[in-house]
Every structure is written in structure tokens, then in C-alpha cells.
Design a protein around this motif. Structure first.
Motif, short mmCIF file in Angstrom:
data_model
loop_
_atom_site.label_atom_id
_atom_site.label_comp_id
_atom_site.label_asym_id
_atom_site.label_seq_id
_atom_site.Cartn_x
_atom_site.Cartn_y
_atom_site.Cartn_z
N SER A 1 -13.11 -35.96 -50.07
CA SER A 1 -12.29 -35.20 -51.00
C SER A 1 -10.84 -35.29 -50.57
O SER A 1 -10.53 -35.64 -49.43
CB SER A 1 -12.74 -33.73 -51.05
N GLU A 2 -9.95 -34.96 -51.50
CA GLU A 2 -8.51 -34.93 -51.26
C GLU A 2 -7.91 -33.73 -51.98
O GLU A 2 -8.29 -33.43 -53.12
CB GLU A 2 -7.83 -36.20 -51.76
N LEU A 3 -6.97 -33.07 -51.31
CA LEU A 3 -6.23 -31.96 -51.91
C LEU A 3 -4.76 -32.34 -52.00
O LEU A 3 -4.14 -32.67 -50.99
CB LEU A 3 -6.40 -30.69 -51.08
N TRP A 4 -4.25 -32.32 -53.23
CA TRP A 4 -2.85 -32.63 -53.49
C TRP A 4 -2.17 -31.36 -53.99
O TRP A 4 -2.73 -30.63 -54.82
CB TRP A 4 -2.72 -33.73 -54.53
N LEU A 5 -0.95 -31.12 -53.50
CA LEU A 5 -0.21 -29.93 -53.88
C LEU A 5 1.23 -30.31 -54.17
O LEU A 5 1.85 -31.07 -53.42
CB LEU A 5 -0.26 -28.88 -52.75
N SER A 6 1.75 -29.79 -55.26
CA SER A 6 3.12 -30.08 -55.67
C SER A 6 4.07 -29.04 -55.09
O SER A 6 3.66 -27.90 -54.77
CB SER A 6 3.23 -30.10 -57.20
N VAL A 7 5.32 -29.39 -54.96
CA VAL A 7 6.33 -28.45 -54.49
C VAL A 7 6.76 -27.51 -55.61
O VAL A 7 7.49 -26.55 -55.36
CB VAL A 7 7.55 -29.21 -53.93
N ASP A 8 6.33 -27.80 -56.82
CA ASP A 8 6.64 -26.93 -57.95
C ASP A 8 5.50 -27.06 -58.96
O ASP A 8 4.37 -27.40 -58.60
CB ASP A 8 8.01 -27.28 -58.55
N GLU A 9 5.75 -26.89 -60.21
CA GLU A 9 4.73 -26.91 -61.23
C GLU A 9 4.56 -28.27 -61.89
O GLU A 9 3.73 -28.42 -62.80
CB GLU A 9 5.05 -25.88 -62.32
N THR A 10 5.27 -29.30 -61.45
CA THR A 10 5.19 -30.62 -62.07
C THR A 10 4.16 -31.49 -61.34
O THR A 10 4.18 -31.58 -60.10
CB THR A 10 6.55 -31.31 -62.06
N PRO A 11 3.26 -32.17 -62.06
CA PRO A 11 2.29 -33.06 -61.39
C PRO A 11 2.94 -34.24 -60.68
O PRO A 11 2.37 -34.76 -59.71
CB PRO A 11 1.41 -33.53 -62.55
N ALA A 12 4.10 -34.69 -61.14
CA ALA A 12 4.72 -35.86 -60.52
C ALA A 12 5.14 -35.61 -59.08
O ALA A 12 5.31 -36.55 -58.31
CB ALA A 12 5.93 -36.31 -61.34
N ALA A 13 5.30 -34.34 -58.70
CA ALA A 13 5.74 -34.02 -57.34
C ALA A 13 4.58 -33.71 -56.41
O ALA A 13 4.80 -33.21 -55.30
CB ALA A 13 6.70 -32.83 -57.38
N ALA A 14 3.36 -34.00 -56.83
CA ALA A 14 2.19 -33.70 -55.98
C ALA A 14 2.19 -34.58 -54.75
O ALA A 14 2.55 -35.76 -54.79
CB ALA A 14 0.91 -33.89 -56.78
N GLN A 15 1.76 -33.97 -53.63
CA GLN A 15 1.71 -34.66 -52.35
C GLN A 15 0.38 -34.37 -51.68
O GLN A 15 -0.17 -33.27 -51.82
CB GLN A 15 2.86 -34.20 -51.46
N ARG B 1 4.43 -20.66 -59.54
CA ARG B 1 3.12 -21.32 -59.59
C ARG B 1 3.29 -22.77 -59.14
O ARG B 1 4.32 -23.39 -59.40
CB ARG B 1 2.50 -21.24 -60.98
N TYR B 2 2.24 -23.31 -58.53
CA TYR B 2 2.29 -24.64 -57.93
C TYR B 2 1.13 -25.48 -58.47
O TYR B 2 -0.03 -25.03 -58.44
CB TYR B 2 2.22 -24.56 -56.40
N TYR B 3 1.45 -26.66 -58.94
CA TYR B 3 0.41 -27.57 -59.44
C TYR B 3 -0.39 -28.11 -58.26
O TYR B 3 0.17 -28.50 -57.22
CB TYR B 3 1.02 -28.72 -60.23
N PHE B 4 -1.69 -28.13 -58.41
CA PHE B 4 -2.55 -28.70 -57.39
C PHE B 4 -3.57 -29.62 -58.06
O PHE B 4 -3.85 -29.52 -59.27
CB PHE B 4 -3.28 -27.62 -56.60
N GLU B 5 -4.18 -30.49 -57.27
CA GLU B 5 -5.21 -31.41 -57.76
C GLU B 5 -6.20 -31.64 -56.64
O GLU B 5 -5.83 -31.98 -55.50
CB GLU B 5 -4.58 -32.73 -58.21
N LEU B 6 -7.47 -31.49 -56.96
CA LEU B 6 -8.55 -31.67 -56.00
C LEU B 6 -9.47 -32.77 -56.50
O LEU B 6 -10.02 -32.68 -57.59
CB LEU B 6 -9.33 -30.36 -55.83
#
Length: 1036
Positions: A192-206, A242-247
């Protein structure tokens, strides 16, 4: 006028400027700190972080741009640097060769409007039936990330569907409970991988945390600290934002599937807690959207399309560039300039079934393959690790003995003897008589062949090698023949089995080998033995524990001495056999099995009755016996070949001993003495071309073998004849640059048909493409028509003085380059596959520039997308949309699509939805479809679970004829699809159509096409629920 101290100011100008600069610096510092408390630190155009470290990517006011594979993940609170390589793609695939910046990616840089009712759940996308345990395997999915199988929601970041072979994409927003530094951790089985953005935009996910990269890593539920990569560095979060995240999660077919995300405040002693519904919210509401609506799906550095380049090193030979793939782009020579190059002749092959009655589905046996030159590398060599059906040997044989029979071990100096010379002469590299016949390929075991000490009267025996021990040989009467002795070896392509005595055969793998009729005696090797001068025992030696395999051409290799347990027995049964020894073959010597106080060597299995009474006189004389070559050359199994003792009461005890011996021998398999290893052993081998052993029969059992290979000499000879006639006709105007492709269909009675594709250079012009059918007519063949009609008398062909076959131009066998091709595809509730198919067709049109094709989609009331709108938006040269109601019926859908085609002189290609087409597919269909003569059934490679066209693992669909190209006039003439019998089912309608096509007198060209794939897909819920509505056609 008030007094102003100008002079003093001028004197203190430097101090005033310094004070102004300090004031500005203090103000900027205050502003920066104020914004930092609100989570909106000042953006620095040069890309420097808060700690002064230069970032690898430049940011702008909207967020962090897409980063290359070497980008490091930076959070707003000096988090550790994480490698951000998207798995599933090569690390350098985002950067083209020679380009210093990554290609632009279609990343989502602006979040959609958010609503308060989105709180309490997040979006969940499921990608089902996809193998592999790494997140990289999920990214290889053709539909990732836009077209999942299922779109739903989940109420907390802990999911366990209890399923297998799937991938998850969970995305949304995280709402922190309070301001401060927070640590995240992810646990899962498998990766698995957890990605988290510095703001609410998906393009900034890290990328902040992950479990494994290879698919073998996993954790137990709630095990948040197993790997160091699971835990992120502390990140500063604000409760007001709020912060965009992706799992991303990938599960294979093993283990307990689960994935969960925990967080904790960055304080000592605190444990991770799963993020619940109070702190998450949806990215967007998808409940009212259809599956083909994908504009809302976020694309982030973790999940995006684009930026995929071919691998540097292809995983299969078929992926390497080949001139065939792009030869269709070369301008073709006008057919009118080639009409008078060769004399016309009647083309009527003898293998055409014109009105020949065949049984249902028997047409599969009358489809023949064509030979191809040069090698197109369609043989799936990368799939032969587990599947070796290309070779003649059985899998069990190869597993036990390998390919050693094609090797001949070299002998050291001074070890060449006459006996070894006999064995060397008998050694067989590749004799056609010793390979299995076509009808005998299915036999796993072979029959055993009996041998006797003395041959029957009138039989022929090879001369015995003269040795000092072979003088005064006393003949031994043969053993009375048993029913098994009546059989002699068969003529086959498999090597002969070792001889066996008259005792009933042991059962091997659950069944005894069936007896076979004989055609030729096996190769014999004479072995001199010393035995006492006594009468021959009436009993034959005991059969070996296992029947020996077909002659293994190996030098005898010493085996370990093993002790076999012998059950208690009576003294009268325990008589010893005389110590007779076979002349040892060196190097190395054959190991002799010993057991306790028993002496002597175990006789080689298959010898005739040579058992003697060991209590008799010690006076001995030499006796010469012979045995099969395979008995001498194969390795002897431990405990193999021990003689049976005489006596009526030895049967039961002997059977018990045989069981124990077999058990011990089984344990001893695979144990070899170290002194048997010879690092200096060399061998001789002959060049073997296994392609020459194949026939043009459509082998339905082997699905990894490629197209048949045409010998180079034959292809060059035909091309040379044609170029000679071409230059004679056009006064040497064309020069041959390259033989791109030659295809041959063999007819041993009348001649062979060839498709010549040559790259020519025209004098004073450019390069041209020659693609024509020619016929190599045999001199004795008469030009008759197969259907009984009186053919047009052929012109008098100039006979060659050497009597060799001569080229001619076959009548009614010319293909058209500009003919229209219609792809007929029935669909129902396959939104993601329809979108992929239309995208592939659009790309085909853009790459080839060919506008002479059309797409005909027959829609059975799809409710997951608007198929007609998708067709209208797609950039296709032509299309037709047909709507049918009722249940999905493939035969009816194909027939409706063909009926919608008006031009009878156009080609209809009965197609599937899950196909990846090569760029030359249109040219391939046109070349192999000739109206009234030829239909085309290309063989597609069916990809396996988790495979993609860039990493193809699968097999050729040798049994399927569902992809079929034929002229509409021929399709109508044979009666079309059988819509009555295959109304409520599909599967078998292609074979039934093939039967009628062959009976109509058409040839069916069968070739494996390069880069022609059938995508792996799930069959669950493909056609939706069945309805009871009537079926009718509605054209729009």
C-alpha cells in the motif's frame, strides 16, 4: 517656513537606509509568521524550502507541479525525504531520451467545490480481478485510474473486503482535529501507499508512507511499525483546512486482505489510531454519474495517465521492432504494373473442402498453418519456463532427464574402446525414426521391448565386438516367450524403451504402458558378463522398480551406494546370486548397488534370463548378451535391477521386498556423490532446428509455439525467380533492398502459394512496396478446378529445362489495398472497455492515416454509458450505431452488424471488445482476405492476469476463431451467423461458422499476429442481468 535639517539628514543617510532595511525585514518576517500560522506560507519562486534546502520541483501559486521519478516528497514540517517513484512504470519512463524535463501530465490542480454533507465518508474505487501484490501491478492495469469496476464510498480508513486479486484507490480529504504536528502510518496486506497533499489540490500530493514495493511485504492488522517506511515524518496540519489524501492498496490471492491508516500527534508515548469518519470527507459525489463520466476523477502524482514510454529492454522477442510492423506505410506498387510479370494460372489447391461433408466442429482439423520468413519471433520463448510443449519430449520426461539426450559426452584420451565405439555409432543425435508419430504424441509412456540372450532362428544379429573375454561362448537357450515378449518396438519419434523380461510389467503413474506393434529392433550394445557354467534359470530377471524412460543418451554416471531394507525371509530364499559383473563403461563407472552381505552387481534391467545358482561350481566362462542402448546409457536408479531368486515360495516375499526397495529408492533420488561431478567433462552436440520437425497441421495442444518458419533457401529461391521475371519485364528498373515478409501455404500435390512482400528501389525514384501472391506450380500438377467446373485453359507455360517448379500468377487471388474494413462489435454494459476500444480505434486512425475502415457497435441496452454519444465524440472516420433490446446475444449482434453493411465487396471483421490492435492490423486483414477465395482468422495472444501489452505473459488462443475477417458477399453466401441455435448462449458459434466457410470452398488463413493481444478481463457481471424483453433492431 519651518526649519528642516537637510544637512544632518545627508550626513546620516547611510544610517537611515540601514534603519529602513531593518524595518522592512521585520515587517516581512511578521507577515511570514502570520501566514505560517494559517498554513499559507509564502511561496518562493526559486523553489527553496523553509529550511533553505532547494526543492527538486518548482512550485507555483496553485500547488506543486508533477514531479519526475527522482522527486523527493517534502512536507511543510521538515518531513523526511521519500522517494516518489511511481511503481508499475520504469523509473525513467517519464523522461524521454535526451529530454531534460518531464513530459506534461494531466494532473488535477484545482479541487471541485466541497459541501458540508460530504463529511463522514471518502471515495473508494475498486479494480477487480487483477493479479499481483504490489501497487506497481495496480498501475499496470489498463483502466487505472479512470475506469474502475466499482465506485463506492467507505466511512473510515480501514477496509477489508475479504476478497482476492484486487486493487483499491481511496481518496478524499482529511480534516485535522487540531493544529500541530501529526504522524501518519499505513498497514496492509499486501502493499500500500499513502499520499498526502500540502493543501486540497491532488497535484500537490506527496508520498509519505508505504508498505513494500515488490508485493512480498505485508503487515498484520494494526501493525503500524513493522517497516520504517510505514511511518511518516511529522507534518504540520491546521484544523481550519482540509488536505487531499490518496491511499492505494493491492491484494493478491493469498493472505488476509486489509488496509488501514492511522495517525497520532507527534508526542512521546502516543499510539496510532485509525482515522475515523469524523475527520474525513468525500472528494466528490459520484452516485449520479455513469461509468464513462471520468472528468471528475482526480489525477495526482500517485495515480495519473500519460507519461508512459516503452521499456528500454523488451521482455519478449515479439516486442522488438520488426520491418513488418510499419511496412504498410511504404507506398505500394500499382498492381497494373505487375500483371504481365508472371503468366496467369489456375489456382485450385487440393486441401480446399468444396461441398465435402464434415461433422460438427470438425473444421478445426482442416485448417492448416502457413510458413513465414524471416523469423517474426511469435514463438513465446519467455513463456517456456513452465510450458515446454514446443519440444517433442513429454513434460515428465524433461523434468526427469532434461535435454541430455541431445548431448554426447566426450571421452578422455585412452578410454576409447571397441565397446564404446559401438555405443558411439549407436548414439543418435536426431533420427526422424526415433521421434513420436503425430498420432502417438499423446502417449506419456511407451511400450517395453523384450530382448533375449540369443536371437530366434533366422534373425539377424550384429557382429559381437572381439574382446579377449569373448572366446568360447556357450549359447544359452532363450526363455520361453511370454505374451509381452511378442511385442517389439514401434516406429515412433520417441526414443525406445529399455527391454523387459517376461514378468508382468510394473504399473508406473497408475497405469501400465500399452503394448505396441514393432517396426524395427532397438539399437544394441554388447556387454560381456562372466557367469558360472550352469544351466540357465527358467525365470527371467525381476523387472526394475520403474520402467526406464526412452533412451537417454547420457554417459553412465555413478550413483550413490544406498542400503535397501530387506524384510525377514526364510534361509532358503536368501541364496545369493553369483557375482557377475558387466564390463564397466568409463568414464565414469556405473555405481554398483550393494546391500548388507549380498554381493555382486544388480543386473541391467531388460536382460534375458541369466539368473544362475550361486552355490554351483565356481568355474565360469564368458557369455555375451545384448541389451538396448537406453539401458546402458541412462543413469541407474538406486536398487534397480536386482535379480530375483529361484524357488516357488519367493513370490510373496519378493513382492514385499520390492515395495521396500522402491520406497528406499524413492528417498535416494536426487542424491549424487560429489566424486561423480566432473567439472572438466565436455560434450559434443549437433545443431538442432526444432522448427523443421513441425508440420503445417494446426496443433491445438501447444499454445506457445509461433508461426512456422520457412527455410531461408526456399524463400530466397522464390524471390530470386520473381525478381528475375520482374526485371525482365521492366528492363532492370527495380532493385531488391530487403525481403520483408514471405508467407507460404503448402500443397504437396499441385504446388505452394506464396505471399511476397519486398522492399524495392525504383531507378530514379523512391522506395516501393511489392506485396503480391504467386504460385509455385509443380511440373506434374494439372490445372484443374476443384469444384468440378471446366476451368479456363491455362496458357502454355514455358517449361524449365531443369524440371523445377515455375512461378505463375494465380487467378482470382489478388488483394485490394483500398477495400473498406468494418469492425463489428456487440456490447452490453462494458463502459470502460467501450471507451478503451474507441480510444484504440482513434489512435489507429491517427497513426496510419487510413480512413477506409468503419466501426459498427451493436448495443444491447447498455445502462452504464451512452454508447452513441461516445461514438459521436470519438474521432473515427466512419461509424454506425445499432441498438437492440433484450438479452445479450453475440451471434445475433454480429449478424445485425453485418446486415448494416451495404457494400457486399467490403470486408467485415467479426471482433471482440477486449482487443489490443497492432498498427498494421488493417493491412493484415486486407492482405489475407480475397473475395471468393480467402478468409482470415488471426491468432490472438490471450494475456494472463496482471499482464499488459508491454509485458505480455499469456498464450496463443489456438482454439478460438471468434476474430474472423471475410468479405460480406462470402459471409452471406455461407449463411451468416447461426442465430437460432446460439440464441441464449455464446461459445462454439465461431467453430460452427468455420465449418460452413470451409464447406463453401474458401481457404482460411491462420497466422499469429505480432502485438495482437486479448486483454485479461473479469467475466463477472459483464452482460448484466438477463431480461425478458423482446429483441428488435433499431438503427440510428
Amino acid at each position: 517656513m519651518p526649519w528642516f535639517p537637510v544637512k544632518k539628514i545627508r550626513k546620516q543617510m547611510k544610517l537611515l537606509l540601514l534603519l529602513l532595511l531593518l524595518t522592512c525585514a521585520a515587517w516581512l518576517t511578521y507577515v511570514h509568521l502570520s501566514l505560517a500560522r494559517q498554513g499559507r506560507a509564502l511561496r518562493q519562486r526559486l523553489g527553496y524550502g523553509r529550511d533553505g534546502e532547494k526543492l527538486t520541483g518548482v512550485t507555483d501559486g496553485r500547488g506543486v507541479r508533477a514531479m519526475p521519478s527522482t522527486q523527493r516528497a517534502e512536507d511543510s514540517s521538515e518531513s523526511r525525504e521519500e522517494e516518489q517513484t511511481p511503481d508499475g512504470r520504469d523509473p525513467n519512463t517519464l523522461l524521454p531520451v535526451g529530454v531534460g524535463r518531464p513530459p506534461p501530465l494531466n494532473l488535477t490542480r484545482q479541487a471541485p467545490p466541497w459541501r458540508e454533507e460530504y463529511k463522514g465518508q471518502v471515495n473508494l474505487h475498486v479494480f477487480e480481478d487483477w493479479c499481483g501484490g504490489a501497487v506497481g501491478h495496480l498501475r499496470r492495469n489498463l483502466h487505472f485510474p479512470l475506469f474502475p469496476h466499482t465506485r463506492t464510498t467507505v466511512k473510515k480508513l480501514a477496509v477489508s473486503p475479504k476478497w482476492k486479486n484486487y486493487g483499491l484507490r481511496i481518496f478524499g480529504f482529511i480534516h485535522p482535529a487540531r493544529d500541530g504536528d501529526v504522524q501518519f502510518s499505513v498497514a496492509s496486506d499486501d502493499n500500500s501507499e499513502l499520499w498526502l497533499s500540502v493543501d486540497e489540490t491532488p497535484a500537490a500530493a506527496q508520498l509519505v508512507a508505504f508498505v513494500g514495493k515488490t508485493g512480498s511485504e505485508w503487515t498484520a492488522p494494526g501493525e503500524f511499525t513493522k517497516f520504517s517506511s510505514q511511518v511518516s515524518k511529522p507534518r504540520r496540519l491546521m484544523a481550519s483546512r482540509r488536505y487531499y489524501f490518496e491511499l492505494l492498496h493491492k491484494q493478491d490471492d493469498r493472505g488476509s486482505d486489509h488496509v488501514e491508516v492511522g495517525w497520532r500527534a507527534f508526542l512521546p508515548g502516543l499510539k496510532f489510531e485509525v482515522i475515523g469518519s469524523a475527520h474525513i470527507s468525500l472528494y466528490t459525489d459520484e452516485s449520479t454519474l455513469k461509468m464513462d463520466h471520468v472528468a471528475h476523477v482526480p489525477q495526482s502524482p500517485a495515480s495519473h495517465i500519460g507519461g508512459r514510454l516503452p521499456q528500454e529492454e523488451p521482455s519478449a522477442d515479439m516486442l522488438r521492432p520488426d520491418p513488418r510492423d510499419t511496412f504498410f506505410l511504404t507506398p505500394r506498387m500499382e498492381p497494373s504494373s505487375l500483371e504481365n510479370v508472371l503468366e496467369p494460372c489456375t489456382y485450385a489447391p487440393t486441401y480446399v473442402l468444396k461441398d465435402f461433408p464434415i461433422a460438427r466442429y470438425q473444421g478445426l482439423q482442416f485448417v492448416y498453418l502457413s510458413f513465414v520468413y524471416p523469423n517474426d519471433y511469435t514463438r513465446l520463448t519467455h513463456m517456456e519456463t513452465d510450458n515446454k510443449c514446443f519440444y517433442r519430449e513429454s513434460p515428465l520426461y524433461l523434468e526427469r532427464f532434461g535435454f541430455y539426450k541431445y548431448m554426447k559426452m566426450d571421452k578422455e584420451e585412452g578410454e576409447e574402446g571397441e565397446e564404446d565405439e559401438v555405443q558411439r555409432r549407436a548414439f543418435l543425435f536426431l533420427n526422424p525414426d526415433d521421434f513420436l508419430a503425430e498420432e502417438e504424441q499423446g502417449e506419456l509412456l511407451d511400450s517395453l521391448e523384450p530382448t533375449e540372450v540369443s536371437l530366434p532362428q533366422g534373425s539377424h544379429r550384429s557382429p559381437t565386438p572381439a574382446t579377449p573375454t569373448e572366446t568360447a561362448v556357450t549359447p544359452v537357450p532363450p526363455t520361453p516367450p511370454s505374451p509381452l515378449d511378442q511385442h517389439t518396438p514401434r516406429h515412433s519419434r520417441g526414443l525406445s524403451w529399455a527391454a523387459q523380461a517376461g514378468r508382468p510389467l510394473p504399473v508406473f503413474l497408475g497405469r501400465a504402458p500399452p503394448p505396441r506393434a514393432a517396426e524395427k529392433p532397438p539399437s544394441k550394445v554388447y556387454v560381456t558378463r562372466v557367469r558360472p557354467r550352469q544351466r540357465a534359470s527358467p525365470r527371467a530377471p525381476r523387472s526394475p522398480l520403474w520402467p526406464p524412460f526412452p533412451g537417454v543418451f547420457l554417459r553412465p554416471r555413478p550413483l550413490p551406494r544406498v542400503q535397501l531394507r530387506v524384510p525377514p525371509h526364510s534361509p532358503r530364499w536368501g541364496r545369493r546370486t553369483g557375482g557377475s559383473h558387466a564390463t564397466e563403461l568409463r568414464p565414469p563407472t556405473r555405481a554398483q548397488a550393494t546391500q548388507g552381505d549380498r554381493e555382486g552387481q544388480a543386473l541391467v534391467p531388460g536382460l534375458a534370463a541369466l539368473s544362475v545358482d550361486s552355490n554351483s561350481s565356481a568355474e565360469a566362462q564368458p557369455v555375451t548378451s545384448f541389451l538396448s542402448l537406453s539401458q546402458v546409457s541412462r543413469p541407474q536408479l538406486p536398487g534397480e535391477g536386482e535379480e530375483e531368486e529361484e524357488g516357488e515360495d519367493e513370490g510373496a516375499l519378493g513382492d514385499e521386498a520390492s515395495e521396500d526397495s522402491e520406497e528406499e529408492a524413492t528417498r535416494a533420488l536426487g542424491r549424487w556423490r560429489e566424486d561423480a561431478i566432473d567439472w572438466q567433462r565436455t560434450f559434443s552436440v549437433g545443431a538442432v532446428d526444432f522448427e523443421l520437425l513441425r508440420s503445417d497441421w494446426n496443433d491445438l495442444r501447444c499454445n506457445v509455439s509461433g508461426n512456422l518458419q520457412l527455410p531461408e533457401a526456399e524463400a530466397v529461391d522464390v524471390v530470386a525467380q520473381y525478381m528475375e521475371r520482374l526485371n525482365a519485364r521492366h528492363s532492370g528498373r527495380f532493385a531488391l533492398l530487403r525481403i520483408v515478409n514471405v508467407e507460404k501455404r503448402r500443397d504437396s500435390a499441385r504446388g505452394s502459394r506464396f505471399l511476397l512482400e519486398l522492399e524495392l528501389q525504383e531507378r530514379g525514384g523512391g522506395r516501393l512496396r511489392l506485396s503480391e501472391y504467386v504460385f509455385l506450380r509443380l511440373p506434374a500438377a494439372r490445372a484443374g478446378d476443384a469444384d468440378g467446373e471446366s476451368p479456363e485453359p491455362p496458357p502454355a507455360a514455358s517449361a524449365r529445362p531443369d524440371g523445377r517448379p515455375e512461378l505463375c500468377r494465380p487467378r482470382r487471388l489478388a488483394w485490394r489495398q483500398d477495400v473498406m474494413v468494418h469492425f463489428i462489435v456487440p456490447v452490453k454494459n462494458q463502459a470502460r472497455w467501450v471507451a478503451q476500444f474507441l480510444a484504440d480505434m482513434t489512435a489507429l486512425h491517427a497513426r496510419t492515416g487510413d480512413s477506409h475502415f468503419s466501426v459498427v457497435l451493436v448495443d444491447f441496452e447498455s445502462d452504464d454509458m451512452d454508447v452513441e454519444s461516445a461514438l459521436r465524440v470519438a474521432r473515427l472516420p466512419r461509424y454506425q450505431y445499432l441498438r437492440r433490446t433484450g438479452n445479450f446475444e453475440r451471434s445475433a449482434g454480429l449478424q445485425a452488424g453485418v446486415d448494416a453493411v451495404e457494400d457486399p465487396s467490403s470486408i467485415v471483421f467479426l471482433c471482440d471488445l477486449h482487443i489490443h490492435f497492432p498498427p498494421n492490423i488493417l493491412d493484415g486483414i486486407r492482405k489475407h482476405c480475397v473475395e471468393g477465395s480467402l478468409a482470415f482468422a488471426p491468432v490472438v495472444m490471450r494475456l494472463g492476469c496482471g499482464s499488459s501489452p508491454r509485458n505480455p505473459h499469456g498464450y496463443w488462443e489456438v482454439n478460438g476463431f471468434g476474430l474472423f475477417g471475410i468479405y460480406k458477399s462470402d459471409f452471406d453466401r455461407v449463411g451468416g451467423m447461426n442465430t437460432e441455435e446460439f440464441r441464449d448462449q455464446w461459445g462454439g458459434e465461431d467453430w460452427e461458422l468455420l465449418d460452413r466457410v470451409l464447406q463453401a470452398g474458401l481457404e482460411v488463413e491462420r497466422l499469429r499476429l505480432r502485438n495482437f493481444y486479448h486483454h485479461y478481463h473479469s467475466k463477472r457481471g459483464m452482460w448484466g442481468t438477463r431480461s425478458r424483453k423482446g429483441s428488435h433492431t433499431e438503427r440510428s
